[in-house]
Motif scaffolding. Structure first.
Motif, PDB file in Angstrom:
ATOM      1  N   VAL A   1      66.323 -56.574 -65.385  1.00 47.66           N
ATOM      2  CA  VAL A   1      67.335 -56.673 -66.440  1.00 47.66           C
ATOM      3  C   VAL A   1      67.717 -55.320 -67.036  1.00 47.66           C
ATOM      4  N   ALA A   2      66.956 -54.245 -66.705  1.00 46.80           N
ATOM      5  CA  ALA A   2      67.267 -52.917 -67.254  1.00 46.80           C
ATOM      6  C   ALA A   2      66.656 -51.834 -66.368  1.00 46.80           C
ATOM      7  N   LEU A   3      67.292 -50.668 -66.391  1.00 43.39           N
ATOM      8  CA  LEU A   3      66.825 -49.500 -65.648  1.00 43.39           C
ATOM      9  C   LEU A   3      66.735 -48.313 -66.591  1.00 43.39           C
ATOM     10  N   ALA A   4      65.691 -47.500 -66.386  1.00 40.89           N
ATOM     11  CA  ALA A   4      65.516 -46.268 -67.161  1.00 40.89           C
ATOM     12  C   ALA A   4      64.806 -45.262 -66.263  1.00 40.89           C
ATOM     13  N   GLY A   5      65.563 -44.345 -65.689  1.00 37.69           N
ATOM     14  CA  GLY A   5      64.962 -43.375 -64.789  1.00 37.69           C
ATOM     15  C   GLY A   5      64.363 -44.078 -63.587  1.00 37.69           C
ATOM     16  N   ASN A   6      63.053 -43.869 -63.377  1.00 36.21           N
ATOM     17  CA  ASN A   6      62.372 -44.520 -62.246  1.00 36.21           C
ATOM     18  C   ASN A   6      61.626 -45.776 -62.678  1.00 36.21           C
ATOM     19  N   LYS A   7      62.055 -46.376 -63.772  1.00 30.22           N
ATOM     20  CA  LYS A   7      61.408 -47.586 -64.286  1.00 30.22           C
ATOM     21  C   LYS A   7      62.404 -48.737 -64.348  1.00 30.22           C
ATOM     22  N   VAL A   8      61.864 -49.949 -64.183  1.00 31.84           N
ATOM     23  CA  VAL A   8      62.661 -51.163 -64.315  1.00 31.84           C
ATOM     24  C   VAL A   8      62.010 -52.070 -65.344  1.00 31.84           C
ATOM     25  N   ILE A   9      62.839 -52.767 -66.070  1.00 35.68           N
ATOM     26  CA  ILE A   9      62.371 -53.840 -66.949  1.00 35.68           C
ATOM     27  C   ILE A   9      62.736 -55.125 -66.220  1.00 35.68           C
ATOM     28  N   TRP A  10      61.742 -55.979 -66.035  1.00 33.63           N
ATOM     29  CA  TRP A  10      61.941 -57.170 -65.225  1.00 33.63           C
ATOM     30  C   TRP A  10      61.217 -58.356 -65.830  1.00 33.63           C
ATOM     31  N   TYR A  11      61.667 -59.540 -65.431  1.00 29.89           N
ATOM     32  CA  TYR A  11      61.079 -60.780 -65.929  1.00 29.89           C
ATOM     33  C   TYR A  11      60.168 -61.381 -64.878  1.00 29.89           C
ATOM     34  N   ASN A  12      58.903 -61.540 -65.239  1.00 28.64           N
ATOM     35  CA  ASN A  12      57.914 -62.174 -64.371  1.00 28.64           C
ATOM     36  C   ASN A  12      57.924 -63.660 -64.709  1.00 28.64           C
ATOM     37  N   ASP A  13      58.625 -64.439 -63.902  1.00 27.99           N
ATOM     38  CA  ASP A  13      58.724 -65.868 -64.206  1.00 27.99           C
ATOM     39  C   ASP A  13      57.498 -66.660 -63.779  1.00 27.99           C
ATOM     40  N   ILE A  14      56.552 -66.018 -63.093  1.00 26.13           N
ATOM     41  CA  ILE A  14      55.267 -66.665 -62.833  1.00 26.13           C
ATOM     42  C   ILE A  14      54.449 -66.665 -64.122  1.00 26.13           C
ATOM     43  N   GLU A  15      54.431 -65.524 -64.808  1.00 22.55           N
ATOM     44  CA  GLU A  15      53.670 -65.366 -66.057  1.00 22.55           C
ATOM     45  C   GLU A  15      54.512 -65.635 -67.305  1.00 22.55           C
ATOM     46  N   GLU A  16      55.833 -65.737 -67.123  1.00 19.96           N
ATOM     47  CA  GLU A  16      56.779 -66.001 -68.212  1.00 19.96           C
ATOM     48  C   GLU A  16      56.793 -64.892 -69.256  1.00 19.96           C
ATOM     49  N   GLY A  17      57.047 -63.671 -68.802  1.00 18.43           N
ATOM     50  CA  GLY A  17      57.151 -62.559 -69.728  1.00 18.43           C
ATOM     51  C   GLY A  17      57.796 -61.354 -69.073  1.00 18.43           C
ATOM     52  N   PHE A  18      58.252 -60.429 -69.924  1.00 19.01           N
ATOM     53  CA  PHE A  18      58.909 -59.215 -69.450  1.00 19.01           C
ATOM     54  C   PHE A  18      57.890 -58.106 -69.243  1.00 19.01           C
ATOM     55  N   ASN A  19      58.183 -57.239 -68.285  1.00 19.06           N
ATOM     56  CA  ASN A  19      57.306 -56.143 -67.892  1.00 19.06           C
ATOM     57  C   ASN A  19      58.143 -54.901 -67.621  1.00 19.06           C
ATOM     58  N   ILE A  20      57.479 -53.756 -67.607  1.00 21.53           N
ATOM     59  CA  ILE A  20      58.112 -52.511 -67.181  1.00 21.53           C
ATOM     60  C   ILE A  20      57.257 -51.927 -66.061  1.00 21.53           C
ATOM     61  N   SER A  21      57.915 -51.539 -64.977  1.00 16.09           N
ATOM     62  CA  SER A  21      57.221 -51.019 -63.797  1.00 16.09           C
ATOM     63  C   SER A  21      57.994 -49.850 -63.209  1.00 16.09           C
ATOM     64  N   ASN A  22      57.307 -49.054 -62.422  1.00 17.50           N
ATOM     65  CA  ASN A  22      57.953 -47.994 -61.661  1.00 17.50           C
ATOM     66  C   ASN A  22      58.621 -48.586 -60.428  1.00 17.50           C
ATOM     67  N   TYR A  23      59.580 -47.821 -59.905  1.00 16.70           N
ATOM     68  CA  TYR A  23      60.127 -48.137 -58.590  1.00 16.70           C
ATOM     69  C   TYR A  23      60.441 -46.829 -57.875  1.00 16.70           C
ATOM     70  N   ARG A  24      60.300 -46.841 -56.572  1.00 14.38           N
ATOM     71  CA  ARG A  24      60.661 -45.691 -55.733  1.00 14.38           C
ATOM     72  C   ARG A  24      61.922 -45.983 -54.947  1.00 14.38           C
ATOM     73  N   SER A  25      62.014 -47.227 -54.462  1.00 17.54           N
ATOM     74  CA  SER A  25      63.176 -47.653 -53.684  1.00 17.54           C
ATOM     75  C   SER A  25      63.971 -48.644 -54.511  1.00 17.54           C
ATOM     76  N   PHE A  26      65.271 -48.370 -54.674  1.00 19.31           N
ATOM     77  CA  PHE A  26      66.128 -49.276 -55.413  1.00 19.31           C
ATOM     78  C   PHE A  26      66.050 -50.657 -54.775  1.00 19.31           C
ATOM     79  N   GLY A  27      65.766 -51.664 -55.605  1.00 16.87           N
ATOM     80  CA  GLY A  27      65.679 -53.029 -55.109  1.00 16.87           C
ATOM     81  C   GLY A  27      64.268 -53.534 -54.881  1.00 16.87           C
ATOM     82  N   GLU A  28      63.267 -52.650 -55.128  1.00 17.54           N
ATOM     83  CA  GLU A  28      61.883 -53.075 -54.938  1.00 17.54           C
ATOM     84  C   GLU A  28      61.004 -52.593 -56.089  1.00 17.54           C
ATOM     85  N   ILE A  29      60.412 -53.528 -56.797  1.00 19.94           N
ATOM     86  CA  ILE A  29      59.490 -53.236 -57.893  1.00 19.94           C
ATOM     87  C   ILE A  29      58.180 -52.757 -57.286  1.00 19.94           C
TER      88      ILE A  29
END
Length: 109
Positions: free
Chosen positions: A56-84
């Motif tokens: 749902v959001a991008l900041a540099g090499n980080k993504v904000i994403w929704y983990n619908d297994i755990e039902e919450g938002f997270n922030i993670s690194n990414y190296r390749s666009f399209g892959e957390i």
């Protein structure tokens, strides 16, 4: 067989809208700068069953994403666009995560 079902785009957009109502001032402006149209990104192997996770959001090499297994938002690194790169199990509301990022920015400035 699991009874888990991935969150729909409509359900996710409702969650985002509810969180936006809790943001104001600089925190809302930060969110407006970071947010993107929700898009599914890969996160193997855990994200495979649901076709990925909603970013749902991008900041540099980080993504904000929704983990619908755990039902919450997270922030993670990414190296390749399209892959957390990193799977997390935080169960934060989006507004909590954005407030946390904004607070961290102030501490580091």
């Amino acid at each position: 067989m699991s009874s888990w079902k991935p969150i729909t785009l409509n359900e996710l957009e409702k969650d985002i809208w509810l969180s936006e109502q809790a943001l104001e001032g600089p925190t809302l402006k930060l969110w407006e700068l970071l947010k993107v149209k929700p898009t599914k990104w890969k996160c193997p192997p855990l994200g495979d069953e649901g076709g990925g996770f909603w970013v749902v959001a991008l900041a540099g090499n980080k993504v904000i994403w929704y983990n619908d297994i755990e039902e919450g938002f997270n922030i993670s690194n990414y190296r390749s666009f399209g892959e957390i790169e990193e799977y997390y199990t935080n169960q934060l509301e989006l507004f909590e995560l954005i407030n946390s990022i904004e607070s961290e920015l102030h501490r580091n400035s």
